[in-house]
Design a protein around this motif. Structure first.
Motif, PDB file in Angstrom:
ATOM      1  N   MET A 205      -0.930  29.795 -28.376  1.00  0.00           N
ATOM      2  CA  MET A 205      -0.924  31.136 -27.829  1.00  0.00           C
ATOM      3  C   MET A 205      -1.416  32.109 -28.887  1.00  0.00           C
ATOM      4  SD  MET A 205       2.541  31.185 -25.485  1.00  0.00           S
ATOM      5  CE  MET A 205       2.660  32.902 -25.728  1.00  0.00           C
ATOM      6  N   GLY A 206      -2.292  32.995 -28.496  1.00  0.00           N
ATOM      7  CA  GLY A 206      -2.777  34.005 -29.424  1.00  0.00           C
ATOM      8  C   GLY A 206      -3.691  33.425 -30.481  1.00  0.00           C
ATOM      9  N   SER A 207      -3.995  34.248 -31.456  1.00  0.00           N
ATOM     10  CA  SER A 207      -4.865  33.820 -32.554  1.00  0.00           C
ATOM     11  C   SER A 207      -4.161  32.768 -33.400  1.00  0.00           C
ATOM     12  CB  SER A 207      -5.237  35.026 -33.418  1.00  0.00           C
ATOM     13  OG  SER A 207      -5.897  35.990 -32.637  1.00  0.00           O
ATOM     14  N   ASP A 208      -4.954  31.855 -33.966  1.00  0.00           N
ATOM     15  CA  ASP A 208      -4.383  30.809 -34.810  1.00  0.00           C
ATOM     16  C   ASP A 208      -3.972  31.335 -36.172  1.00  0.00           C
ATOM     17  OD1 ASP A 208      -4.784  28.842 -32.850  1.00  0.00           O
ATOM     18  OD2 ASP A 208      -6.831  28.459 -33.551  1.00  0.00           O
ATOM     19  N   ALA A 209      -4.701  32.350 -36.672  1.00  0.00           N
ATOM     20  CA  ALA A 209      -4.399  32.889 -37.997  1.00  0.00           C
ATOM     21  C   ALA A 209      -4.918  34.318 -38.094  1.00  0.00           C
ATOM     22  CB  ALA A 209      -5.050  32.022 -39.071  1.00  0.00           C
ATOM     23  N   ARG A 210      -4.382  35.038 -39.081  1.00  0.00           N
ATOM     24  CA  ARG A 210      -4.843  36.381 -39.431  1.00  0.00           C
ATOM     25  C   ARG A 210      -4.862  36.488 -40.953  1.00  0.00           C
ATOM     26  NH1 ARG A 210      -3.739  40.830 -35.409  1.00  0.00           N
ATOM     27  NH2 ARG A 210      -3.130  39.779 -33.514  1.00  0.00           N
ATOM     28  N   ASP A 211      -5.778  37.309 -41.456  1.00  0.00           N
ATOM     29  CA  ASP A 211      -5.804  37.520 -42.896  1.00  0.00           C
ATOM     30  C   ASP A 211      -5.130  38.844 -43.247  1.00  0.00           C
ATOM     31  OD1 ASP A 211      -7.680  39.552 -42.432  1.00  0.00           O
ATOM     32  OD2 ASP A 211      -9.391  38.329 -43.066  1.00  0.00           O
ATOM     33  N   GLU A 212      -5.185  39.213 -44.505  1.00  0.00           N
ATOM     34  CA  GLU A 212      -4.512  40.431 -44.974  1.00  0.00           C
ATOM     35  C   GLU A 212      -5.130  41.707 -44.410  1.00  0.00           C
ATOM     36  OE1 GLU A 212      -7.582  39.398 -48.193  1.00  0.00           O
ATOM     37  OE2 GLU A 212      -6.252  38.320 -46.836  1.00  0.00           O
ATOM     38  N   HIS A 213      -6.334  41.610 -43.822  1.00  0.00           N
ATOM     39  CA  HIS A 213      -6.997  42.762 -43.204  1.00  0.00           C
ATOM     40  C   HIS A 213      -6.836  42.744 -41.685  1.00  0.00           C
ATOM     41  CE1 HIS A 213      -8.675  43.580 -47.109  1.00  0.00           C
ATOM     42  NE2 HIS A 213      -9.158  42.359 -47.148  1.00  0.00           N
ATOM     43  N   ASP A 214      -5.994  41.872 -41.187  1.00  0.00           N
ATOM     44  CA  ASP A 214      -5.691  41.714 -39.762  1.00  0.00           C
ATOM     45  C   ASP A 214      -6.867  41.151 -38.965  1.00  0.00           C
ATOM     46  OD1 ASP A 214      -3.541  41.749 -37.988  1.00  0.00           O
ATOM     47  OD2 ASP A 214      -4.233  43.600 -37.050  1.00  0.00           O
ATOM     48  N   ASN A 215      -7.802  40.495 -39.645  1.00  0.00           N
ATOM     49  CA  ASN A 215      -8.864  39.772 -38.931  1.00  0.00           C
ATOM     50  C   ASN A 215      -8.250  38.546 -38.279  1.00  0.00           C
ATOM     51  OD1 ASN A 215     -11.255  41.298 -39.678  1.00  0.00           O
ATOM     52  ND2 ASN A 215     -10.872  40.551 -41.755  1.00  0.00           N
ATOM     53  N   ARG A 216      -8.700  38.250 -37.062  1.00  0.00           N
ATOM     54  CA  ARG A 216      -8.198  37.097 -36.311  1.00  0.00           C
ATOM     55  C   ARG A 216      -9.120  35.904 -36.526  1.00  0.00           C
ATOM     56  NH1 ARG A 216      -5.572  39.083 -31.061  1.00  0.00           N
ATOM     57  NH2 ARG A 216      -5.240  41.278 -31.466  1.00  0.00           N
ATOM     58  N   TYR A 217      -8.501  34.717 -36.499  1.00  0.00           N
ATOM     59  CA  TYR A 217      -9.253  33.476 -36.678  1.00  0.00           C
ATOM     60  C   TYR A 217      -8.820  32.452 -35.635  1.00  0.00           C
ATOM     61  CZ  TYR A 217     -10.456  35.382 -41.217  1.00  0.00           C
ATOM     62  OH  TYR A 217     -10.915  36.194 -42.216  1.00  0.00           O
ATOM     63  N   GLU A 218      -9.797  31.748 -35.098  1.00  0.00           N
ATOM     64  CA  GLU A 218      -9.559  30.569 -34.282  1.00  0.00           C
ATOM     65  C   GLU A 218      -9.901  29.383 -35.175  1.00  0.00           C
ATOM     66  OE1 GLU A 218      -8.446  30.245 -31.023  1.00  0.00           O
ATOM     67  OE2 GLU A 218      -8.024  32.385 -31.196  1.00  0.00           O
ATOM     68  N   LEU A 219      -8.962  28.489 -35.345  1.00  0.00           N
ATOM     69  CA  LEU A 219      -9.142  27.333 -36.212  1.00  0.00           C
ATOM     70  C   LEU A 219      -9.282  26.091 -35.337  1.00  0.00           C
ATOM     71  CD1 LEU A 219      -6.297  28.200 -38.740  1.00  0.00           C
ATOM     72  CD2 LEU A 219      -8.709  28.889 -38.841  1.00  0.00           C
TER      73      LEU A 219
END
Length: 159
Positions: free
Chosen positions: A1-15
């Motif tokens: 559910m939702g994005s797999d990860a986020r970085d310190e700048h709130d960028n979303r990642y699908e892994l």
């Protein structure tokens, strides 16, 4: 559910990982899922499962514009179903069945989904950037060079 990860700048990642020629996506891919992909970076790894775990052979980065060709293909598949239901709704409206049409439209929107459409690895290779050397440093460079344009707020709901 939702994005797999986020970085310190709130960028979303699908892994995504795969051991075949295709990357799996999600059980219920529809308009909301595709919109979330337009606000996420993709990191795709292809490799092998061994007795010690997953061993990565290739690692790729794709920004939303790099994924747009695949997203557009899935939207086209969805639009065929949408057009069919829209035509049926219009026919019902013209026959005087107006009472349940709004409910039918809502059910229709929730139901426009494809089960786990695959992304061919050839698409990943031809549209993405291979992460070589120090992947974390290269990833930061690529994210900085490919900022995601702001879009309306998007909840991290189901895929």
């Amino acid at each position: 559910m939702g994005s797999d990860a986020r970085d310190e700048h709130d960028n979303r990642y699908e892994l995504k990982t795969c051991t075949t020629k295709n990357v799996t996506t999600g059980r219920d891919v529809g308009p909301d899922y595709l919109e979330r992909l337009r606000q996420s970076y993709f990191i795709c790894a292809r490799g092998q499962n061994t007795e010690y775990g997953f061993v990565t052979q290739d690692l790729y980065f794709l920004s939303p514009p790099m994924m747009e060709g695949w997203i557009g293909t899935i939207e086209s598949r969805l639009s065929t179903d949408k057009a069919l239901v829209d035509d049926a709704i219009e026919a019902l409206r013209m026959q005087g069945f107006a009472g349940d049409l709004e409910r039918l439209r809502k059910i229709h929107y929730r139901g426009i989904k494809i089960n786990n459409p695959k992304i061919p690895w050839t698409y990943i290779e031809s549209h993405g950037v291979r992460l070589e050397g120090e992947p974390s440093l290269r990833l930061r460079e690529l994210v900085a060079a490919n900022p995601i344009a702001p879009r309306p707020s998007l909840p991290d709901g189901p895929a």
